[in-house]
Design a protein around this motif. Sequence first.
Motif, PDB file in Angstrom:
ATOM      1  N   VAL A 173       0.748  -1.275  -0.082  1.00 47.87           N
ATOM      2  CA  VAL A 173       0.040   0.031  -0.215  1.00 47.87           C
ATOM      3  C   VAL A 173       0.882   1.217   0.008  1.00 47.87           C
ATOM      4  O   VAL A 173       1.717   1.178   0.740  1.00 47.87           O
ATOM      5  N   ARG A 174       0.656   2.309  -1.038  1.00 46.86           N
ATOM      6  CA  ARG A 174       1.425   3.323  -0.927  1.00 46.86           C
ATOM      7  C   ARG A 174       0.827   4.528   0.021  1.00 46.86           C
ATOM      8  O   ARG A 174      -0.452   4.732   0.202  1.00 46.86           O
ATOM      9  N   ILE A 175       1.494   4.941   1.167  1.00 45.91           N
ATOM     10  CA  ILE A 175       0.854   6.152   2.110  1.00 45.91           C
ATOM     11  C   ILE A 175       1.920   7.098   2.238  1.00 45.91           C
ATOM     12  O   ILE A 175       2.935   7.065   1.749  1.00 45.91           O
ATOM     13  N   THR A 176       1.605   7.958   2.865  1.00 46.73           N
ATOM     14  CA  THR A 176       2.460   9.294   3.178  1.00 46.73           C
ATOM     15  C   THR A 176       2.627   9.040   4.693  1.00 46.73           C
ATOM     16  O   THR A 176       1.541   9.035   5.561  1.00 46.73           O
ATOM     17  N   LEU A 177       3.854   9.020   4.940  1.00 41.12           N
ATOM     18  CA  LEU A 177       4.408   8.905   6.493  1.00 41.12           C
ATOM     19  C   LEU A 177       5.312  10.015   6.753  1.00 41.12           C
ATOM     20  O   LEU A 177       6.110  10.744   5.850  1.00 41.12           O
ATOM     21  N   THR A 178       5.320  10.416   8.209  1.00 43.60           N
ATOM     22  CA  THR A 178       6.295  11.285   8.662  1.00 43.60           C
ATOM     23  C   THR A 178       6.986  10.727   9.733  1.00 43.60           C
ATOM     24  O   THR A 178       6.603  10.045  10.830  1.00 43.60           O
ATOM     25  N   VAL A 179       8.545  10.727   9.440  1.00 44.29           N
ATOM     26  CA  VAL A 179       9.401   9.899  10.330  1.00 44.29           C
ATOM     27  C   VAL A 179      10.271  10.648  11.152  1.00 44.29           C
ATOM     28  O   VAL A 179      10.691  12.006  10.746  1.00 44.29           O
ATOM     29  N   SER A 180      10.648  10.602  12.288  1.00 40.88           N
ATOM     30  CA  SER A 180      11.779  11.273  12.938  1.00 40.88           C
ATOM     31  C   SER A 180      13.076  10.517  12.727  1.00 40.88           C
ATOM     32  O   SER A 180      13.043   9.295  12.988  1.00 40.88           O
ATOM     33  N   ILE A 181      13.897  11.150  12.029  1.00 34.92           N
ATOM     34  CA  ILE A 181      15.133  10.613  11.457  1.00 34.92           C
ATOM     35  C   ILE A 181      16.064  10.232  12.658  1.00 34.92           C
ATOM     36  O   ILE A 181      16.247  10.807  13.519  1.00 34.92           O
ATOM     37  N   GLU A 182      16.351   8.820  12.565  1.00 36.74           N
ATOM     38  CA  GLU A 182      17.603   8.186  13.416  1.00 36.74           C
ATOM     39  C   GLU A 182      18.578   7.799  12.582  1.00 36.74           C
ATOM     40  O   GLU A 182      19.887   7.986  13.141  1.00 36.74           O
ATOM     41  N   ASP A 183      18.385   7.359  11.562  1.00 36.75           N
ATOM     42  CA  ASP A 183      19.693   6.754  10.598  1.00 36.75           C
ATOM     43  C   ASP A 183      19.614   7.196   9.313  1.00 36.75           C
ATOM     44  O   ASP A 183      18.408   7.158   8.808  1.00 36.75           O
ATOM     45  N   VAL A 184      20.659   7.521   8.448  1.00 36.02           N
ATOM     46  CA  VAL A 184      20.575   7.903   7.072  1.00 36.02           C
ATOM     47  C   VAL A 184      21.505   7.051   6.452  1.00 36.02           C
ATOM     48  O   VAL A 184      22.986   6.844   6.867  1.00 36.02           O
ATOM     49  N   PHE A 185      21.286   6.366   5.458  1.00 34.57           N
ATOM     50  CA  PHE A 185      22.240   5.734   4.366  1.00 34.57           C
ATOM     51  C   PHE A 185      22.189   5.943   2.898  1.00 34.57           C
ATOM     52  O   PHE A 185      21.144   6.113   2.432  1.00 34.57           O
ATOM     53  N   PHE A 186      23.575   6.362   2.629  1.00 28.74           N
ATOM     54  CA  PHE A 186      23.511   6.868   1.271  1.00 28.74           C
ATOM     55  C   PHE A 186      24.595   6.076   0.467  1.00 28.74           C
ATOM     56  O   PHE A 186      25.848   5.868   0.840  1.00 28.74           O
ATOM     57  N   ASP A 187      24.098   5.632  -0.898  1.00 30.85           N
ATOM     58  CA  ASP A 187      24.839   4.962  -1.743  1.00 30.85           C
ATOM     59  C   ASP A 187      25.433   5.949  -2.750  1.00 30.85           C
ATOM     60  O   ASP A 187      24.714   6.272  -3.776  1.00 30.85           O
ATOM     61  N   SER A 188      26.962   6.167  -2.610  1.00 33.23           N
ATOM     62  CA  SER A 188      27.200   7.345  -3.481  1.00 33.23           C
ATOM     63  C   SER A 188      27.054   6.806  -5.196  1.00 33.23           C
ATOM     64  O   SER A 188      27.279   7.678  -6.252  1.00 33.23           O
ATOM     65  N   HIS A 189      27.258   5.437  -5.421  1.00 39.03           N
ATOM     66  CA  HIS A 189      27.467   4.886  -6.897  1.00 39.03           C
ATOM     67  C   HIS A 189      25.972   5.000  -7.478  1.00 39.03           C
ATOM     68  O   HIS A 189      25.902   5.446  -8.575  1.00 39.03           O
ATOM     69  N   ALA A 190      24.949   4.604  -6.664  1.00 36.69           N
ATOM     70  CA  ALA A 190      23.600   4.683  -7.213  1.00 36.69           C
ATOM     71  C   ALA A 190      22.882   5.957  -6.872  1.00 36.69           C
ATOM     72  O   ALA A 190      21.779   6.018  -7.313  1.00 36.69           O
ATOM     73  N   CYS A 191      23.739   6.888  -5.922  1.00 39.40           N
ATOM     74  CA  CYS A 191      22.857   8.110  -5.576  1.00 39.40           C
ATOM     75  C   CYS A 191      21.347   7.856  -5.009  1.00 39.40           C
ATOM     76  O   CYS A 191      20.581   8.249  -5.515  1.00 39.40           O
ATOM     77  N   ALA A 192      21.539   6.687  -4.152  1.00 39.88           N
ATOM     78  CA  ALA A 192      20.269   6.131  -3.519  1.00 39.88           C
ATOM     79  C   ALA A 192      20.255   6.573  -1.967  1.00 39.88           C
ATOM     80  O   ALA A 192      21.344   6.564  -1.241  1.00 39.88           O
TER      81      ALA A 192
END
Length: 385
Positions: free
Chosen positions: A61-80
């Motif tokens: 199901v596609r929904i809209t959520l608001t999260v309080s950020i705890e962790d961030v993961f960035f893939d520099s090769h895929a820019c994801a």
Amino acid sequence: MKLLSEHIEKNQSGSVRLIAQEPEDIWHVYNLVQKGDQLQASTVRGVKSESKTGSVTTDRVRITLTVSIEDVFFDSHACALRINGRNVGESKYVAFGQYHTLDLELNQPFTLSKPEWDLISLKRINDACDITQQADVAAVTMQEGLAVVCLLTQYMTVVRQRIDVPIPRKRRGSTTNYEKGLKRFYDQIYRAIKQHVDFDIVKVVILGSPGFVRDQFFEHMMAEAVKAEDRDILTNKAKFLLVHTSSGHKGALEEVMRDPQIKARLADTKSAQEARAIDKFYQMLNDEPDRAFYGYDDVCKAAENGAIGTLMVTDELFRAADVPTRKKYIQLVEDSQATNAEVLVFSSLHVSGERLNQLTGVAAILNFPLVLESDDESEPGTHDL
């Protein structure tokens, strides 16, 4: 990046609504989000439901959520970018406080809320939304059998394709297999340039190699373009710049950016400003070390004395997990700007940013010589390395 709306209060808290339109925009968002911020975006959630017969099914199901950020993961090769946190909004499918991971998608609007929007974050948004800040330089470094196709922006050096083609050795009396292998290699580079270089945006295409590989490839490409009546290549012939490099690896771009011929051609591009500044710093470090400081402590003392002419900082320092560390570098930027210093924020994914990171990530060119008290025991500008 497109800014849809902005609501910043007098106390600097508030939110912005943005759309990431290009892969590089994901890099900008990675530099904007911090632990404790809130991100609202569309996402997909697996929802289990039980039928009257007791069978359990899972629907996406596609929904809209608001999260309080705890962790961030960035893939520099895929820019994801993946952002993990607890749900802080009302939702039919996700309980309050339950964890969820948001995958930031291109062309999907999102809202980022912060308790405090500092000047670095606001400048990042302004720069990201400026259409002139695009990939205006392309580069292909090559040696026989190896080529790396890159796009250079103000913020990133993005490897778009790596080409490896085995080329047979020349044999006495016959070079047929060698020439066939070389042609396959050059054809792949030609196709890669066609695929990854947008000549409507790119102002210069650098071809770098040891020996004469670049010259031979350029002749091959132009001959093929004439045969195929390839107007993209033929009409943009003047944009190609052939230079010597020590190898065909990505690291050779660092020497390319120091080449005076390259600097002249790239004078009006965004990536050249940082390259000129870091070169000037190293020159100053050799000629007038009392005007070239690096390391937080020494640069901070220079700022206190109003001596900084140009401050160089990598964006990595503003992504510090602890708030006090981030704030001390923001304060350093503000103190420097208060004395009319030029402030350059280098991207850690750009070749110039990689060079600055070797100097602890912060350095300054001073308007006048400054001798610190501790210089009686050590050389100026070397305390933090």
